[in-house]
Design an enzyme around this catalytic site. Structure first.
Site, PDB file in Angstrom:
ATOM      1  N   GLU A 146     -28.868  -3.499  -2.714  1.00 49.56           N
ATOM      2  CA  GLU A 146     -27.849  -4.528  -2.948  1.00 49.56           C
ATOM      3  C   GLU A 146     -26.747  -4.039  -3.890  1.00 49.56           C
ATOM      4  O   GLU A 146     -26.569  -4.546  -5.002  1.00 49.56           O
ATOM      5  CB  GLU A 146     -28.492  -5.792  -3.505  1.00 49.56           C
ATOM      6  CG  GLU A 146     -29.466  -6.432  -2.548  1.00 49.56           C
ATOM      7  CD  GLU A 146     -29.965  -7.796  -3.020  1.00 49.56           C
ATOM      8  OE1 GLU A 146     -29.936  -8.062  -4.229  1.00 49.56           O
ATOM      9  OE2 GLU A 146     -30.384  -8.589  -2.161  1.00 49.56           O
ATOM     10  N   CYS A 154     -16.770  -3.377 -13.454  1.00 50.04           N
ATOM     11  CA  CYS A 154     -16.888  -2.771 -14.773  1.00 50.04           C
ATOM     12  C   CYS A 154     -15.463  -2.452 -15.229  1.00 50.04           C
ATOM     13  O   CYS A 154     -14.605  -2.121 -14.408  1.00 50.04           O
ATOM     14  CB  CYS A 154     -17.740  -1.505 -14.671  1.00 50.04           C
ATOM     15  SG  CYS A 154     -17.753  -0.500 -16.160  1.00 50.04           S
ATOM     16  N   GLU A 302     -34.442  -8.453   3.685  1.00 49.35           N
ATOM     17  CA  GLU A 302     -35.167  -9.278   2.718  1.00 49.35           C
ATOM     18  C   GLU A 302     -34.928 -10.754   2.973  1.00 49.35           C
ATOM     19  O   GLU A 302     -33.822 -11.169   3.336  1.00 49.35           O
ATOM     20  CB  GLU A 302     -34.670  -9.009   1.293  1.00 49.35           C
ATOM     21  CG  GLU A 302     -35.056  -7.710   0.686  1.00 49.35           C
ATOM     22  CD  GLU A 302     -34.528  -7.626  -0.742  1.00 49.35           C
ATOM     23  OE1 GLU A 302     -34.417  -8.661  -1.420  1.00 49.35           O
ATOM     24  OE2 GLU A 302     -34.184  -6.511  -1.155  1.00 49.35           O
ATOM     25  N   GLU A 350     -39.866 -11.079 -11.749  1.00 49.57           N
ATOM     26  CA  GLU A 350     -39.962 -11.845 -10.513  1.00 49.57           C
ATOM     27  C   GLU A 350     -41.411 -12.208 -10.167  1.00 49.57           C
ATOM     28  O   GLU A 350     -41.753 -12.362  -9.001  1.00 49.57           O
ATOM     29  CB  GLU A 350     -39.267 -11.086  -9.380  1.00 49.57           C
ATOM     30  CG  GLU A 350     -37.809 -10.853  -9.738  1.00 49.57           C
ATOM     31  CD  GLU A 350     -36.928 -10.475  -8.578  1.00 49.57           C
ATOM     32  OE1 GLU A 350     -36.016 -11.271  -8.261  1.00 49.57           O
ATOM     33  OE2 GLU A 350     -37.121  -9.395  -8.012  1.00 49.57           O
TER      34      GLU A 350
END
Ligand code: GLA
Ligand code: GLA
Length: 668
Positions: A146, A154, A302, A350
């Site tokens: 991802e 940034c 996912e 998680e």
């Protein structure tokens, strides 16, 4: 990779002792898992000290999986740099727009322009390839994870320097840059490239053209890093397909630019099932992903078996819903469906995220669903010979999204997500499946093209759409399209820029509406409708007026137009028609064939067809809470129950049917 759909998930085996690996492999076989993603966050285990590597465990793991016939989607671990890296080289940590430096302690805390990060990422990927790249278990490469997920922008000095370099390449000279960004406004003229800084904290609206270019540049910086890793993998194993997991409508990354560089497009989809619109949003996600690269397959990399930890509330999937969602993905073309993650973590960020093997183990109903779905899917073919039946294009571009939602627009209520859902919903309900297309793509072959607020549009993109219509195509264009060029400079004259020949009117101004405001409309046959959000202030030109405002400040003014152009026609919508009015408009567009499509409007049943040269599959999914009776043609065979179908199919809540017909044309 075989005739079966990919089924499996992220296997973060480094969290577990080896005794658990054995149990895992046995359970994977029980659930007919055929592909697992390994190594996504393993950098600290693979290189515990700088330059000191430890691959023994990974060799053993791959051996075990290969022995069980389970393929591996081997990931490069670069999304989670180890602690030693940022302690020794703080330069790899990103900096936000206010100048705050991030710290180590989660994942993805990366400055993608840091030369040290790139060097170390290259080193670990090179080592990964030389250690295990040739292993027989490796069936797919999964680059990073991802990209840009947690820190898309940034603002550090490395970025400033790289941005200046990028601008020199793009504009060549400062004069061109100043012109492109309109810097003569607010005294922003640059006299040296070194004066340009990223859009850091500043007092008022930052220059929107600068901001847009920073978004382009940041996307490309991630892409450059992806290509570096990809090149290492391809050089070693040109035969192994490469992917990197996308996130559907993820704003910072322009996946249209990335998708030509993957062999299989993959996406992560976590719809919030507490939102009643989730089936539509998920359908749209898949139509987007399928459209990113129309030459390669796509898959769900996912999703969650039940619940996540980052929605509010984190609702579990109700009975049968996980299965139904996976059938939705397959209906819309998925070549595989995978989960995050295989086994629920015992510790870490998680640990309460659902997994295929939950904390309670095989006693959990989640496990039963996971194992049952694996069995069911393993009995099916992968449908690769039957493409999704879609002949309507939806134009979408990331730079448009970035520019349209910048501050200082006429209405901050106008968002791309809302525009897409508004224009998509009647088609979704009518069983018309769309392909998302980039505005530069050839459009011939599509029966109709929908243009949802394509505010930013190059001359070339305008010409592309015009030539499609001229040759006989049909376009439905919504307001706030064709407003600025790729630099975010307004096309002067009445609004519409290169699209003006399709509008049928001159748009002289725009009138954003208050959230509470509704405009009444009257169609030419006297029928009533409503509009919200926005009203173009337009005067008639060469178009035929289909609807006008009925009263209020815009009484009698035109709102919806039909125009012929060349051999084709265009429809222009100057306000946000309510759902019924938009459905009515679509009903007037012959090319959409809303009347002939497989109707499911209002029933909560989704219908999607996949059509091959000698067969057709109709997928039916019932998202409603009630049993539905659906009329179908005779002569079909339902694959999940293995029964012949006659006239009607009954589906309970979350029920699914996949009906095969022996010819491509057996539409209901
Ligand atoms: C203030 C400023 C102007 C302009 C307007 C916009 O009045 O002085 O320069 O920005 O706001 O409304
Ligand atoms: C993303 C990540 C996974 C995990 C899930 C949780 O998709 O790629 O590692 O964090 O979210 O939903």
């Amino acid at each position: 990779m075989g005739k079966h759909l990919h089924y499996g998930g992220d296997y973060n085996a480094e969290q577990w002792p080896r005794a658990v690996w054995e149990e895992d492999v046995a359970l994977m076989r029980e659930a007919d898992v055929n592909l697992v993603t390994v190594g996504v966050f393993s950098w600290a285990q693979l290189e515990p000290y700088e330059g000191s590597f430890s691959f023994g465990w990974l060799h053993d793991l791959l051996d075990q999986l290969a022995a069980a016939g389970i393929g591996v989607d081997l990931a490069t671990p670069t999304a989670a740099p180890p602690a030693w890296l940022s302690v020794r080289y703080p330069d790899v940590l990103p900096v936000d727009a206010k100048g705050t430096h991030y710290s180590h302690g989660s994942r993805q805390t990366i400055c993608i322009c840091s030369p040290i990060y790139r060097e170390k990422a290259r080193a670990i990927v090179t080592r990964l390839v030389s250690e295990v790249g040739g292993h027989e278990a490796v069936k797919m490469w999964h680059v990073h994870n991802e990209y840009a997920c947690h820190v898309p922008y940034c603002y550090c000095d490395n970025h400033a320097q790289a941005f200046r370099h990028w601008l020199k390449q793009r504009y060549g000279s400062l004069d061109t840059l100043n012109e492109a960004w309109g810097t003569s406004f607010w005294s922003q003229t640059y006299t040296d490239f070194d004066q340009v800084v990223p859009p850091r904290l500043t007092a008022a609206f930052v220059n929107p053209s600068l901001d847009l270019d920073y978004k382009r540049f940041s996307n490309e910086a991630f892409f450059e890093e992806f290509l570096l890793e990809r090149a290492i993998l391809k050089e070693a194993r040109p035969d192994v397909p490469v992917t990197t997991n996308f996130m559907g409508f993820f704003k910072p990354i322009d996946y249209f630019g990335w998708a030509p560089q993957v062999d299989i497009v993959s996406t992560d989809n976590y719809p919030d099932t507490a939102n009643p619109d989730w089936p539509l949003q998920s359908a749209m996600h898949y139509d987007l992903v399928r459209g990113l690269n129309k030459k390669v397959p796509w898959m769900v990399m996912e999703q969650t078996p039940s619940r996540v930890t980052w929605h509010y509330p984190n609702v579990p999937k109700g009975p049968g819903l996980m299965r139904a969602m996976n059938c939705q993905a397959i209906a819309r073309g998925a070549r595989g469906v995978m989960f995050f993650q295989w086994r629920a973590s015992r510790a870490g960020a998680e640990k309460f995220h659902s997994a295929m093997v939950p904390h309670s183990g095989t006693a959990s109903p989640v496990w039963a669903d996971v194992a049952a779905l694996g069995k069911e899917l393993s009995a099916l073919e992968n449908f690769e010979d039957a493409p999704v039946d879609s002949n309507v294009a939806f134009l979408f571009s990331w730079p448009n999204w970035w520019a349209l939602e910048a501050p200082s627009q006429p209405s901050s209520d106008l968002t791309i997500a809302d525009q897409l859902m508004w224009l998509y919903r009647p088609l979704y309900e009518g069983g018309v499946t769309v392909d998302f297309c980039h505005p530069d793509e050839p459009l011939d072959g599509y029966a109709a093209v929908i243009v949802p607020s394509l505010y930013l549009m190059s001359e070339q993109q305008g010409a592309n759409l015009l030539s499609y219509v001229e040759a006989g195509g049909t376009a439905v264009v919504s307001f706030w399209s064709g407003i600025v060029d790729e630099r975010d400079s307004v096309y002067l004259g009445p609004y519409g820029g290169p699209l003006r020949p399709l509008l049928g009117c001159d748009v002289l101004d725009v009138a954003p509406l208050a959230a509470s405001e509704t405009l009444e409309l009257q169609w030419e046959d006297g029928a009533q409708g409503k509009g919200t959000l926005w009203a173009d202030v337009a005067i008639e030109r060469d178009g035929h007026v289909l609807a006008r405002y009925a009263k209020g400040p815009f009484a009698e003014k035109p709102a919806v137009f039909e125009t012929s152009y060349g051999r084709g026609r265009a429809y222009y919508v100057g306000c946000r028609l309510d759902h019924d009015a938009l459905t009515r408009l679509y009903g007037l567009v012959p090319a959409l064939r809303l009347d002939a499509a497989m109707k499911c409007s209002g029933t909560g049943v989704e219908r999607v067809a996949r059509v091959g040269t000698d067969r057709r599959y109709d997928f039916l999914i019932n998202y409603s809470d009630e049993q539905r009776e659906i009329e179908v043609p005779d002569g079909g065979f339902e694959l999940l129950t293995g029964t012949a179908t006659k006239r009607r199919i009954t589906l309970g809540p979350a029920g699914v049917a996949i009906v095969r017909y022996p010819s491509p044309g057996a539409a209901p």
